[in-house]
Design an enzyme around this catalytic site. Structure first.
Site, mmCIF file in Angstrom:
data_model
loop_
_atom_site.group_PDB
_atom_site.id
_atom_site.type_symbol
_atom_site.label_atom_id
_atom_site.label_comp_id
_atom_site.label_asym_id
_atom_site.label_seq_id
_atom_site.Cartn_x
_atom_site.Cartn_y
_atom_site.Cartn_z
ATOM 1 C CB CYS A 77 -0.989 -0.020 1.166
ATOM 2 S SG CYS A 77 -2.290 1.231 0.994
ATOM 3 C CG HIS A 175 -4.215 -3.301 2.436
ATOM 4 N ND1 HIS A 175 -3.209 -2.887 3.266
ATOM 5 C CD2 HIS A 175 -4.806 -2.180 1.982
ATOM 6 C CE1 HIS A 175 -3.203 -1.558 3.325
ATOM 7 N NE2 HIS A 175 -4.166 -1.104 2.546
ATOM 8 C CD GLU A 177 -2.329 -6.037 4.870
ATOM 9 O OE1 GLU A 177 -1.822 -6.433 3.807
ATOM 10 O OE2 GLU A 177 -2.518 -4.835 5.128
#
Lengths: 193, 252
Positions: A77, A175, A177
């Site tokens: 990001c 992202h 994650e």
């Protein structure tokens, strides 16, 4: 394997740490140059604003450290944006690892680009097992323009770099994650490089 | 292409899910983490956890729960309920939540929106608005929809956008719990008036209701609680239906 997540004044670090641990790897969150330099893999996360993040990195000499890393390093990001040359966000000179600028989305659609979008033109081992119909989670108002180093594109208002790579440096605008199994696979691919 | 998001909402009291059915393969439907994991597997795009007791005493329980959710869940999630100050927000974000949702506290002190946006980024701030159509006007209600304010909904949504809100979670109290569909008029008016994502909430009863809200308004997402908890509409069925109806959604 020692995995270091670079600790600085950007949010979202906990989520990255949790995601790495869910994959069964141990990791440390640190701003210690020695630990970062000696790690086998480095993750450079980030949610926040470009100029204050760059100021913090410079003040703690993390800017030159990141550029000098030779092991696989993944920016996420804001991490990807800071690895570019320059960001329009508060007129910020960035690390210059990637030969691309970061620009603000024109307000032709909702900004930020927030939510799940598919990534295309995948060309990296980072995307083993991923197809161009798979979706990942984005939240950003600025984007890295397309360049020689683009390894995945995304379409929102215009096509932009969803992921980039140069030598040992990898980066994603999205992202991983927070991108369910697709993100887990991409993180796993990175950790297995 | 950016996808329309489907967001289940879980009501939490004292760290437990308030309502829910016993999915066959869930041992404890009262465990928010178990239920959340189930929704993730089914293809939920985000989750909202609403702490409906939100007393001072149980803030610790909530932050422990948020930490646990963050360890287990790999999609974005929002936490709301009883968030009154920047300090409350900080605890929730540091515990691993991606966004916080504020409602009455934003009406009481609108600067809170700006303070959160400046410290954690606009993307963290979801302003939840409970609205009701009374005397030919959409009015903002607070305190769980019990108390009317003098705010007109169309004025308030523009104000929260200016103050730095990242998203608006718009619940029509006229529709909530009725299962007759989302409030298309106000959802459309709000989503046309602001340049931030609007999450439609209140009234979902059938798959067609989701198609309506996505095809007849600019809503970016739709939120529902009971139809998902009670298994009336399985998320994979809903998404397959929407995809057939040419609504862009993320299918697994």
């Amino acid at each position: 394997m020692q995995i270091a997540i670079i600790k600085y004044n950007a949010g979202n670090i906990k989520s990255v740490e949790n995601a790495v641990k869910r994959l069964g790897y141990d990791c440390i969150v640190t701003d210690n140059p020695e630990l970062i330099r000696n790690a086998e893999k480095v993750i450079f996360p980030g949610v926040g604003e470009a100029s204050s993040a760059m100021q913090y990195l410079k003040k703690h000499h993390l800017d030159s450290l990141i550029k000098s890393l030779t092991q696989p390093t993944l920016g996420i990001c804001l991490g990807q944006q800071l690895m570019c040359k320059y960001s329009e966000e508060n007129d910020t000179d960035c690390l210059g690892i990637f030969d691309a600028d970061v620009k603000k989305f024109p307000p032709e659609e909702l900004v930020p680009h927030m939510g799940w979008n598919n990534i295309e033109n995948l060309k990296s081992a980072l995307f083993n097992g991923i197809s161009d119909e798979d979706n990942v989670y984005f939240v950003h108002s600025y984007y890295a323009e397309l360049s020689q180093e683009t390894i995945a594109t995304c379409q929102y208002i215009l096509p932009f770099s969803a992921a980039m790579q140069k030598d040992n440096f990898y980066a994603t605008q999205f992202h991983p994650e927070k991108s369910a199994w697709v993100g887990e696979r991409i993180l796993k691919n990175f950790l297995e490089l | 292409m950016l996808k329309k998001r489907i967001i289940p909402c879980l009501d939490i009291r004292d760290g437990r899910t308030v309502k829910g059915i016993n999915f066959i393969d869930i041992r404890d439907a009262g465990d928010p983490v178990e239920l959340a994991k189930r929704y993730v597997q089914e293809g939920a795009d985000e989750l909202v956890f609403l702490d409906i007791t939100a007393t001072h005493e149980n803030r610790k329980t909530l932050s422990a729960l948020v930490e646990k959710i963050s360890r287990e869940i790999n999609i974005p999630f929002t936490v709301g309920g009883g968030i009154n100050s920047l300090a409350d927000v900080s605890v929730i974000i540091k515990a691993g939540a991606d966004k916080v949702s504020i409602n009455s506290s934003a009406v009481k002190r609108p600067e809170l929106i700006t303070e959160i946006a400046e410290q954690f980024g606009s993307q963290c701030v979801v302003v939840a608005i409970d609205t009701k159509f009374v005397n030919n006007e959409w009015i903002v209600y607070v305190h769980g929809g019990r108390i009317p304010t003098l705010l007109k909904t169309m004025d308030w949504v523009k104000q929260v956008e200016e103050l730095g809100a990242g998203e608006i979670l718009l619940t029509s109290m006229n529709n909530d719990g009725m299962k007759t569909g989302f409030a298309l008029d106000i959802t459309n008016a709000v989503s046309q008036a602001v340049n931030i994502p609007v999450i439609a909430s209140g009234g979902a009863g059938t798959k067609e209701h989701f198609k309506e809200v996505f095809s007849q308004t600019k809503a970016s997402a739709a939120l529902a609680a009971s139809i998902f908890h009670f298994g009336e509409i399985p998320i994979p069925d809903l998404k397959n239906y929407l995809q057939t109806e040419k609504i862009p959604v993320r299918c697994l």
